[in-house]
Write an enzyme that holds these catalytic residues in place. Sequence first.
Site, PDB file in Angstrom:
ATOM      1  N   GLU A  33       0.831  -1.211   0.000  1.00 25.39           N
ATOM      2  CA  GLU A  33       0.000   0.000   0.000  1.00 25.39           C
ATOM      3  C   GLU A  33       0.860   1.253   0.000  1.00 25.39           C
ATOM      4  O   GLU A  33       1.899   1.304   0.668  1.00 25.39           O
ATOM      5  CB  GLU A  33      -0.889  -0.009   1.252  1.00 25.39           C
ATOM      6  CG  GLU A  33      -2.234   0.621   1.032  1.00 25.39           C
ATOM      7  CD  GLU A  33      -3.057  -0.177   0.035  1.00 25.39           C
ATOM      8  OE1 GLU A  33      -3.235   0.313  -1.100  1.00 25.39           O
ATOM      9  OE2 GLU A  33      -3.509  -1.275   0.376  1.00 25.39           O
ATOM     10  N   ASP A  36       2.808   2.455  -5.033  1.00 27.38           N
ATOM     11  CA  ASP A  36       2.806   2.490  -6.512  1.00 27.38           C
ATOM     12  C   ASP A  36       3.421   3.788  -7.038  1.00 27.38           C
ATOM     13  O   ASP A  36       4.229   3.763  -7.966  1.00 27.38           O
ATOM     14  CB  ASP A  36       1.422   2.207  -7.113  1.00 27.38           C
ATOM     15  CG  ASP A  36       0.308   3.150  -6.679  1.00 27.38           C
ATOM     16  OD1 ASP A  36       0.531   3.953  -5.743  1.00 27.38           O
ATOM     17  OD2 ASP A  36      -0.778   3.080  -7.282  1.00 27.38           O
ATOM     18  N   GLY A 120     -16.059   5.741  -3.710  1.00 31.00           N
ATOM     19  CA  GLY A 120     -15.374   6.466  -2.650  1.00 31.00           C
ATOM     20  C   GLY A 120     -15.052   5.640  -1.419  1.00 31.00           C
ATOM     21  O   GLY A 120     -14.747   6.183  -0.365  1.00 31.00           O
ATOM     22  N   SER A 124     -11.958   1.373  -5.598  1.00 23.45           N
ATOM     23  CA  SER A 124     -11.528   1.875  -6.887  1.00 23.45           C
ATOM     24  C   SER A 124     -12.639   1.914  -7.936  1.00 23.45           C
ATOM     25  O   SER A 124     -12.459   1.448  -9.059  1.00 23.45           O
ATOM     26  CB  SER A 124     -10.352   1.040  -7.375  1.00 23.45           C
ATOM     27  OG  SER A 124      -9.673   1.760  -8.337  1.00 23.45           O
ATOM     28  N   SER A 125     -13.735   2.511  -7.555  1.00 19.82           N
ATOM     29  CA  SER A 125     -14.819   2.694  -8.524  1.00 19.82           C
ATOM     30  C   SER A 125     -14.397   3.641  -9.642  1.00 19.82           C
ATOM     31  O   SER A 125     -14.861   3.504 -10.776  1.00 19.82           O
ATOM     32  CB  SER A 125     -16.065   3.242  -7.820  1.00 19.82           C
ATOM     33  OG  SER A 125     -15.861   4.561  -7.368  1.00 19.82           O
ATOM     34  N   SER A 126     -13.516   4.585  -9.347  1.00 16.94           N
ATOM     35  CA  SER A 126     -13.116   5.547 -10.380  1.00 16.94           C
ATOM     36  C   SER A 126     -12.338   4.854 -11.494  1.00 16.94           C
ATOM     37  O   SER A 126     -12.594   5.078 -12.681  1.00 16.94           O
ATOM     38  CB  SER A 126     -12.309   6.709  -9.785  1.00 16.94           C
ATOM     39  OG  SER A 126     -11.096   6.266  -9.233  1.00 16.94           O
ATOM     40  N   ASP A 170      -4.668   0.956  -9.544  1.00 14.58           N
ATOM     41  CA  ASP A 170      -6.117   0.762  -9.629  1.00 14.58           C
ATOM     42  C   ASP A 170      -6.540   0.425 -11.050  1.00 14.58           C
ATOM     43  O   ASP A 170      -7.320  -0.499 -11.293  1.00 14.58           O
ATOM     44  CB  ASP A 170      -6.848   2.033  -9.172  1.00 14.58           C
ATOM     45  CG  ASP A 170      -6.575   2.336  -7.711  1.00 14.58           C
ATOM     46  OD1 ASP A 170      -5.909   1.522  -7.052  1.00 14.58           O
ATOM     47  OD2 ASP A 170      -7.026   3.394  -7.240  1.00 14.58           O
ATOM     48  N   TYR A 217      -3.412  12.534   0.723  1.00 12.31           N
ATOM     49  CA  TYR A 217      -2.754  11.702  -0.299  1.00 12.31           C
ATOM     50  C   TYR A 217      -1.689  12.524  -1.019  1.00 12.31           C
ATOM     51  O   TYR A 217      -0.533  12.090  -1.158  1.00 12.31           O
ATOM     52  CB  TYR A 217      -3.821  11.205  -1.282  1.00 12.31           C
ATOM     53  CG  TYR A 217      -3.318  10.225  -2.311  1.00 12.31           C
ATOM     54  CD1 TYR A 217      -3.405   8.857  -2.091  1.00 12.31           C
ATOM     55  CD2 TYR A 217      -2.765  10.673  -3.514  1.00 12.31           C
ATOM     56  CE1 TYR A 217      -2.960   7.950  -3.045  1.00 12.31           C
ATOM     57  CE2 TYR A 217      -2.321   9.773  -4.468  1.00 12.31           C
ATOM     58  CZ  TYR A 217      -2.422   8.423  -4.231  1.00 12.31           C
ATOM     59  OH  TYR A 217      -1.977   7.535  -5.175  1.00 12.31           O
TER      60      TYR A 217
END
Length: 377
Positions: A33, A36, A120, A124-126, A170, A217
Amino acid sequence: MIADEARRHFAAAFGGEPALVASAAGRVNLIGEHVDYSGGEALPIAIQRRTAVAVRLRAGAKVTQINSGGTGGVLTIDHARLARRGKWTDYPSGVLDQLVGAGIDVPGLEVAVASDIPSGSGLSSSAALEVAFDFAVRSVLHVPLDEVSLALECQRAERQFVGVPCGAMDQMAAACGRRGHALHMNFGPLSVSTVPFTEQVLVVDTAVPRSLRASAYTERVQECAVALAAVRHLAPDVPHLAAATREQIDAAVMPEVSRLRARHVAAECQRVRDTAAALAAGERFPGHLALASHRSLRDDYDCSSRELDWVVEQAMRTPGITGARLTGAGWGGCAVVFGDAAALAALEESLPGAYAKEIGHRPRAWIVTADDGARVE
Ligand code: ADP
Ligand code: MG
């Protein structure tokens, strides 16, 4: 099925049938985590929760008419005037911006979106929306792209157009997932391979609003950039932060927070390599490494939350559970739990009530397994 739902939304919004439906998966990162964007390694799986995009060409103006979820009406995106608007259409607009930028003459489109990925929450829906939309549009226009290039195109859409400085994990998981396998990703330079993973995992969404996440972030990305610059002062050839050794990180002159972030990156990448090796050897998921990952994210990366810590501790008190950690960016969002199928099922039953009693609202919990990435339905 979510593809059928997209077809139904399509018929309601535009009448008739779409030319095709493509879908892409949500993802859960098993381990690795916040590495990346530092050129590190991660081990996500694509999951059964998906976003489906139904598409058909339309005559006339070069605009995309788009609906999501069957509600909210049909919105219009003008291909000649793509601009960030601060709403969900920025994701498909960002993909269209990439396609136009690649020299593709995108004609008018009718598009309906359906999804069962909670948005959200860190699943990782985006990325699933970007990848499903890109795959659907490229398929209907007969301009295919291999799945890794497709993922990278969608990552650029999110970075350059939506304005989120995300790594490629993602989009790669949404596009390249394989049923029964985890994806061992290396982000510097990019490569992906599969390792067998047929276990169930329990995903717990703490259902905490995460207003701080975007700014925090970006702050972590910057802290890692500071750490890399400091390491390069001693060792100019270090290509990215994940390639720095613990000795280099400890010897370099940098603010203490950057050193903590860099230590997490180094240790987390080693945990990913150890986990991938164990799975490749046919062993069960090493739960203790998940727990070590959580502690590192909590203490060195400072991206956990009271709710996530509570879920991890509660899970670890359950017989048959071997490990648990926050997954996704943190600061709310989801945790992932490893262990025997029976223990996971028991926890799926008992945890939401106990959580509600302790925290004050109900979380969501699902058992998932590794599934396929992008596909035409
Ligand atoms: P995550 O990717 O972890 O779910 P993000 O904040 O990155 O969280 O992305 C969530 C955003 O993506 C939503 O606020 C919305 O703008 C957009 N989105 C995702 N899925 C859909 C969908 N099916 N329909 C419309 N917008 C969506
Ligand atoms: Mg996202």
